[in-house]
Design a protein around this motif. Structure first.
Motif, PDB file in Angstrom:
ATOM      1  N   THR A   8       0.815  -1.217   0.000  1.00 27.33           N
ATOM      2  CA  THR A   8       0.000   0.000   0.000  1.00 27.33           C
ATOM      3  C   THR A   8       0.848   1.266   0.000  1.00 27.33           C
ATOM      4  O   THR A   8       1.889   1.312   0.642  1.00 27.33           O
ATOM      5  CB  THR A   8      -0.945   0.015   1.235  1.00 27.33           C
ATOM      6  OG1 THR A   8      -1.508   1.328   1.387  1.00 27.33           O
ATOM      7  CG2 THR A   8      -0.220  -0.333   2.517  1.00 27.33           C
ATOM      8  N   ASP A   9       0.354   2.287  -0.732  1.00 26.82           N
ATOM      9  CA  ASP A   9       0.964   3.618  -0.634  1.00 26.82           C
ATOM     10  C   ASP A   9       0.214   4.387   0.450  1.00 26.82           C
ATOM     11  O   ASP A   9      -0.324   5.460   0.221  1.00 26.82           O
ATOM     12  CB  ASP A   9       0.938   4.357  -1.979  1.00 26.82           C
ATOM     13  CG  ASP A   9      -0.459   4.488  -2.565  1.00 26.82           C
ATOM     14  OD1 ASP A   9      -1.303   3.609  -2.309  1.00 26.82           O
ATOM     15  OD2 ASP A   9      -0.718   5.471  -3.285  1.00 26.82           O
ATOM     16  N   TRP A  10       0.173   3.778   1.612  1.00 23.95           N
ATOM     17  CA  TRP A  10      -0.523   4.288   2.809  1.00 23.95           C
ATOM     18  C   TRP A  10      -0.281   5.786   2.978  1.00 23.95           C
ATOM     19  O   TRP A  10       0.868   6.220   3.035  1.00 23.95           O
ATOM     20  CB  TRP A  10       0.019   3.519   4.010  1.00 23.95           C
ATOM     21  CG  TRP A  10      -0.642   3.759   5.318  1.00 23.95           C
ATOM     22  CD1 TRP A  10      -0.114   4.456   6.373  1.00 23.95           C
ATOM     23  CD2 TRP A  10      -1.910   3.254   5.759  1.00 23.95           C
ATOM     24  NE1 TRP A  10      -0.986   4.425   7.422  1.00 23.95           N
ATOM     25  CE2 TRP A  10      -2.103   3.691   7.083  1.00 23.95           C
ATOM     26  CE3 TRP A  10      -2.911   2.483   5.158  1.00 23.95           C
ATOM     27  CZ2 TRP A  10      -3.241   3.391   7.819  1.00 23.95           C
ATOM     28  CZ3 TRP A  10      -4.039   2.175   5.888  1.00 23.95           C
ATOM     29  CH2 TRP A  10      -4.199   2.629   7.206  1.00 23.95           C
ATOM     30  N   CYS A  14      -7.168   7.792   0.878  1.00 23.29           N
ATOM     31  CA  CYS A  14      -7.851   7.102   1.979  1.00 23.29           C
ATOM     32  C   CYS A  14      -8.527   5.820   1.525  1.00 23.29           C
ATOM     33  O   CYS A  14      -9.056   5.077   2.353  1.00 23.29           O
ATOM     34  CB  CYS A  14      -8.836   8.022   2.689  1.00 23.29           C
ATOM     35  SG  CYS A  14     -10.210   8.579   1.651  1.00 23.29           S
ATOM     36  N   ASP A  15      -8.512   5.546   0.215  1.00 16.91           N
ATOM     37  CA  ASP A  15      -9.128   4.273  -0.202  1.00 16.91           C
ATOM     38  C   ASP A  15      -8.259   3.083   0.191  1.00 16.91           C
ATOM     39  O   ASP A  15      -8.739   1.957   0.274  1.00 16.91           O
ATOM     40  CB  ASP A  15      -9.488   4.260  -1.693  1.00 16.91           C
ATOM     41  CG  ASP A  15      -8.298   4.318  -2.613  1.00 16.91           C
ATOM     42  OD1 ASP A  15      -7.288   4.966  -2.259  1.00 16.91           O
ATOM     43  OD2 ASP A  15      -8.373   3.717  -3.699  1.00 16.91           O
ATOM     44  N   ASP A  16      -6.977   3.336   0.491  1.00 12.43           N
ATOM     45  CA  ASP A  16      -6.125   2.275   1.042  1.00 12.43           C
ATOM     46  C   ASP A  16      -6.655   1.804   2.395  1.00 12.43           C
ATOM     47  O   ASP A  16      -6.567   0.619   2.727  1.00 12.43           O
ATOM     48  CB  ASP A  16      -4.684   2.767   1.227  1.00 12.43           C
ATOM     49  CG  ASP A  16      -4.027   3.128  -0.089  1.00 12.43           C
ATOM     50  OD1 ASP A  16      -4.393   4.163  -0.660  1.00 12.43           O
ATOM     51  OD2 ASP A  16      -3.151   2.368  -0.546  1.00 12.43           O
ATOM     52  N   VAL A  17      -7.185   2.747   3.179  1.00 14.42           N
ATOM     53  CA  VAL A  17      -7.701   2.395   4.504  1.00 14.42           C
ATOM     54  C   VAL A  17      -8.979   1.566   4.365  1.00 14.42           C
ATOM     55  O   VAL A  17      -9.204   0.605   5.110  1.00 14.42           O
ATOM     56  CB  VAL A  17      -7.947   3.660   5.361  1.00 14.42           C
ATOM     57  CG1 VAL A  17      -8.170   3.265   6.813  1.00 14.42           C
ATOM     58  CG2 VAL A  17      -6.792   4.644   5.254  1.00 14.42           C
ATOM     59  N   GLU A 118      -1.423  -5.392  -4.466  1.00 13.71           N
ATOM     60  CA  GLU A 118      -0.661  -4.137  -4.443  1.00 13.71           C
ATOM     61  C   GLU A 118      -1.571  -3.003  -4.894  1.00 13.71           C
ATOM     62  O   GLU A 118      -2.032  -2.991  -6.023  1.00 13.71           O
ATOM     63  CB  GLU A 118       0.567  -4.239  -5.358  1.00 13.71           C
ATOM     64  CG  GLU A 118       1.382  -2.966  -5.438  1.00 13.71           C
ATOM     65  CD  GLU A 118       1.829  -2.446  -4.065  1.00 13.71           C
ATOM     66  OE1 GLU A 118       2.686  -3.083  -3.456  1.00 13.71           O
ATOM     67  OE2 GLU A 118       1.299  -1.414  -3.609  1.00 13.71           O
ATOM     68  N   VAL A 119      -1.803  -2.060  -3.984  1.00 11.27           N
ATOM     69  CA  VAL A 119      -2.686  -0.943  -4.316  1.00 11.27           C
ATOM     70  C   VAL A 119      -1.946   0.399  -4.278  1.00 11.27           C
ATOM     71  O   VAL A 119      -2.560   1.449  -4.121  1.00 11.27           O
ATOM     72  CB  VAL A 119      -3.932  -0.910  -3.388  1.00 11.27           C
ATOM     73  CG1 VAL A 119      -4.779  -2.157  -3.567  1.00 11.27           C
ATOM     74  CG2 VAL A 119      -3.533  -0.732  -1.922  1.00 11.27           C
ATOM     75  N   GLY A 120      -0.631   0.322  -4.417  1.00  9.69           N
ATOM     76  CA  GLY A 120       0.159   1.554  -4.421  1.00  9.69           C
ATOM     77  C   GLY A 120       1.219   1.518  -5.502  1.00  9.69           C
ATOM     78  O   GLY A 120       1.039   0.883  -6.546  1.00  9.69           O
ATOM     79  N   PHE A 121       2.314   2.202  -5.228  1.00  4.98           N
ATOM     80  CA  PHE A 121       3.420   2.246  -6.188  1.00  4.98           C
ATOM     81  C   PHE A 121       4.115   0.885  -6.235  1.00  4.98           C
ATOM     82  O   PHE A 121       4.004   0.079  -5.312  1.00  4.98           O
ATOM     83  CB  PHE A 121       4.396   3.350  -5.773  1.00  4.98           C
ATOM     84  CG  PHE A 121       3.722   4.681  -5.578  1.00  4.98           C
ATOM     85  CD1 PHE A 121       3.090   5.321  -6.645  1.00  4.98           C
ATOM     86  CD2 PHE A 121       3.678   5.283  -4.326  1.00  4.98           C
ATOM     87  CE1 PHE A 121       2.443   6.536  -6.464  1.00  4.98           C
ATOM     88  CE2 PHE A 121       3.034   6.504  -4.138  1.00  4.98           C
ATOM     89  CZ  PHE A 121       2.419   7.135  -5.200  1.00  4.98           C
ATOM     90  N   TRP A 231     -10.925   2.519  -5.921  1.00  6.73           N
ATOM     91  CA  TRP A 231      -9.873   1.759  -6.602  1.00  6.73           C
ATOM     92  C   TRP A 231      -9.322   0.624  -5.727  1.00  6.73           C
ATOM     93  O   TRP A 231      -9.279  -0.532  -6.145  1.00  6.73           O
ATOM     94  CB  TRP A 231      -8.718   2.697  -6.982  1.00  6.73           C
ATOM     95  CG  TRP A 231      -9.121   3.818  -7.872  1.00  6.73           C
ATOM     96  CD1 TRP A 231      -9.435   3.745  -9.198  1.00  6.73           C
ATOM     97  CD2 TRP A 231      -9.248   5.216  -7.498  1.00  6.73           C
ATOM     98  NE1 TRP A 231      -9.749   4.995  -9.673  1.00  6.73           N
ATOM     99  CE2 TRP A 231      -9.639   5.917  -8.669  1.00  6.73           C
ATOM    100  CE3 TRP A 231      -9.064   5.934  -6.318  1.00  6.73           C
ATOM    101  CZ2 TRP A 231      -9.849   7.291  -8.681  1.00  6.73           C
ATOM    102  CZ3 TRP A 231      -9.274   7.304  -6.324  1.00  6.73           C
ATOM    103  CH2 TRP A 231      -9.665   7.975  -7.496  1.00  6.73           C
ATOM    104  N   ASP A 232      -8.884   0.985  -4.514  1.00 10.08           N
ATOM    105  CA  ASP A 232      -8.198  -0.012  -3.676  1.00 10.08           C
ATOM    106  C   ASP A 232      -9.142  -1.037  -3.050  1.00 10.08           C
ATOM    107  O   ASP A 232      -8.837  -2.239  -3.069  1.00 10.08           O
ATOM    108  CB  ASP A 232      -7.365   0.685  -2.598  1.00 10.08           C
ATOM    109  CG  ASP A 232      -6.242   1.516  -3.201  1.00 10.08           C
ATOM    110  OD1 ASP A 232      -6.099   1.518  -4.437  1.00 10.08           O
ATOM    111  OD2 ASP A 232      -5.505   2.163  -2.436  1.00 10.08           O
ATOM    112  N   PRO A 233     -10.303  -0.602  -2.493  1.00 10.47           N
ATOM    113  CA  PRO A 233     -11.196  -1.635  -1.952  1.00 10.47           C
ATOM    114  C   PRO A 233     -11.722  -2.590  -3.022  1.00 10.47           C
ATOM    115  O   PRO A 233     -11.914  -3.782  -2.748  1.00 10.47           O
ATOM    116  CB  PRO A 233     -12.335  -0.844  -1.298  1.00 10.47           C
ATOM    117  CG  PRO A 233     -12.196   0.562  -1.769  1.00 10.47           C
ATOM    118  CD  PRO A 233     -10.756   0.752  -2.123  1.00 10.47           C
TER     119      PRO A 233
HETATM  120 CA   LIG Z   1      -3.478   3.319  -2.895  1.00  7.83          CA
END
Ligand SMILES: [Ca+2]
Length: 296
Positions: A8-10, A14-17, A118-121, A231-233
Motif C-alpha cells: 500500500t501507498d498508505w 484514503c481508499d487504502d484504509v 498491491e494498491v500503491g506504487f 480503486w483499492d477496496p
Molecule cells: Ca493506494
C-alpha cells in the motif's frame, strides 16, 4: 486458506484504509490469512499509523515492511497523524522491516502459494524482482516469486484508452521505472484493476460508517467524509473473492507495457499473456454495495 501480502501507498489516499478494513475483517473472520503488509511510502508516522489501524480493527501485530527511501512518494500527513497518536500503535518505522526483505522472508518461509495485493506504487515489488540471493533465500527475486507467488492483484494502469495514465504508475520517474520492471520481469500472472474501474464507484463515508468509526475519521481526515472512489477496496475485494468472474468482472488477457518517459500504459491483447485487466459486468452500485456491506 489463501494467504496474502498487502502492498500500500498508505497515506497517499484514503481508499487504502477502506481496502485494509476489508482485508482486516476477512483475516479476523478466518476467510483469508494476511501474512504481512509492505508500505511503499514513508513518513515518520507510516508504520505506527498502519499498525494503530490494525490494532483498532482487532488484528494482531502483523509483520510490517516499509520502503524507508520512499520519502518523496508521500508528502501528505492526514489520517496518519491521528492514528499514530491514538495510543494504539504497537510499532514505529524503526521496528518495521525493509519492504523487499519482508517479501523475501515471507516468500522464503512459505509452504503454500501466496498472493500479493498491491494498491500503491510498484517499487517494492520491483525491488523484490531485482533482488539477489541472500541469507534469507538462495533464490533470487524472480525465482522466489515464480516458486512462491500464485498471483498478483494490482490497482494500477488505465485500460479504457490506449496510452492511459494512472497515478500509481506515472507519479514519478521512480514509479514509472518500477512499473516497467514489474510488467517486464514478473513471472506470474497479474490482474490489474484500472483507474476507470474504481473511479465511479463511491464507498464508505458518513452514509455508511457510524460516528466514532476510525475508518470514517480517516476518510474525513483525508477530505472524503462523504465517501471515496473505490480503486483499492475493489482490488482488495476482487483478490479476496479470488476469481474475476465471480467478483463480477470480465477479463481481457494480454501484456501491459509502460512508457517510462510519460508513464502511459499500453496493452497488447493475447490469449496467453501473463497480464489481464478487468471490465465490469454490472453497474457501479453492485460493487459499491458489496464493499459497503463489508466495511459498515
Ligand atoms: Ca493506494
Amino acid at each position: 486458506m489463501r494467504s496474502f501480502i498487502f502492498g500500500t501507498d498508505w497515506g497517499e489516499d484514503c481508499d487504502d484504509v477502506v481496502a485494509l478494513r476489508i482485508l482486516a475483517r476477512k483475516h479476523k473472520a478466518g476467510e483469508i490469512k494476511l501474512l504481512g503488509i509492505a508500505i511503499n511510502t514513508c513518513i515518520d508516522e507510516s508504520a505506527a499509523s498502519l499498525d494503530a489501524f490494525l490494532a483498532s480493527e482487532g488484528v494482531e501485530l502483523l509483520p510490517i515492511g516499509i520502503d524507508r527511501s520512499a520519502t518523496e512518494l508521500c508528502k501528505k500527513i492526514t489520517y496518519q497523524k491521528r492514528l499514530a497518536t491514538s495510543g494504539k500503535a504497537r510499532i514505529t518505522n524503526a521496528d518495521a522491516e525493509d519492504g523487499v526483505n519482508l517479501y523475501r522472508r515471507i516468500l522464503a518461509e512459505a509452504t503454500e502459494p501466496i498472493e500479493i495485493i498491491e494498491v500503491g506504487f510498484l517499487q517494492v515489488l520491483a525491488g523484490l524482482l531485482e533482488s539477489e540471493a541472500d541469507e534469507i533465500s538462495p533464490l533470487d527475486g524472480i525465482e522466489l516469486v515464480r516458486t512462491k507467488v500464485a498471483k498478483i492483484w494490482s490497482m494500477a494502469g488505465k485500460f479504457d484508452e490506449d496510452g492511459g495514465r494512472e497515478y500509481n504508475i506515472h507519479k514519478s520517474e521512480l514509479t514509472r521505472k518500477a512499473a516497467d520492471t514489474v510488467v517486464k520481469k514478473c513471472p506470474v500472472p497479474i490482474t490489474f484493476l484500472g483507474f476507470e474501474i474504481g473511479f465511479p464507484v463511491i464507498t464508505g463515508g458518513d452514509a455508511v460508517l457510524k460516528e466514532g468509526d476510525v475508518l470514517l475519521d480517516a476518510m474525513r481526515d483525508y477530505g472524503n467524509g462523504h465517501g471515496r472512489n473505490s480503486w483499492d477496496p475493489m482490488t482488495a475485494l476482487l483478490a479476496v473473492i479470488g476469481d474475476e468472474e465471480k467478483a463480477g468482472y470480465n477479463t481481457v488477457h494480454g501484456t501491459v507495457s509502460v512508457d517510462i518517459a510519460t508513464g502511459a500504459n499500453y496493452f497488447a491483447k493475447s490469449e496467453n499473456g501473463l497480464h489481464a485487466y478487468v471490465v465490469k459486468k454490472f453497474d457501479d452500485t453492485y460493487y459499491a454495495e458489496a464493499i459497503n456491506k463489508i466495511i459498515a
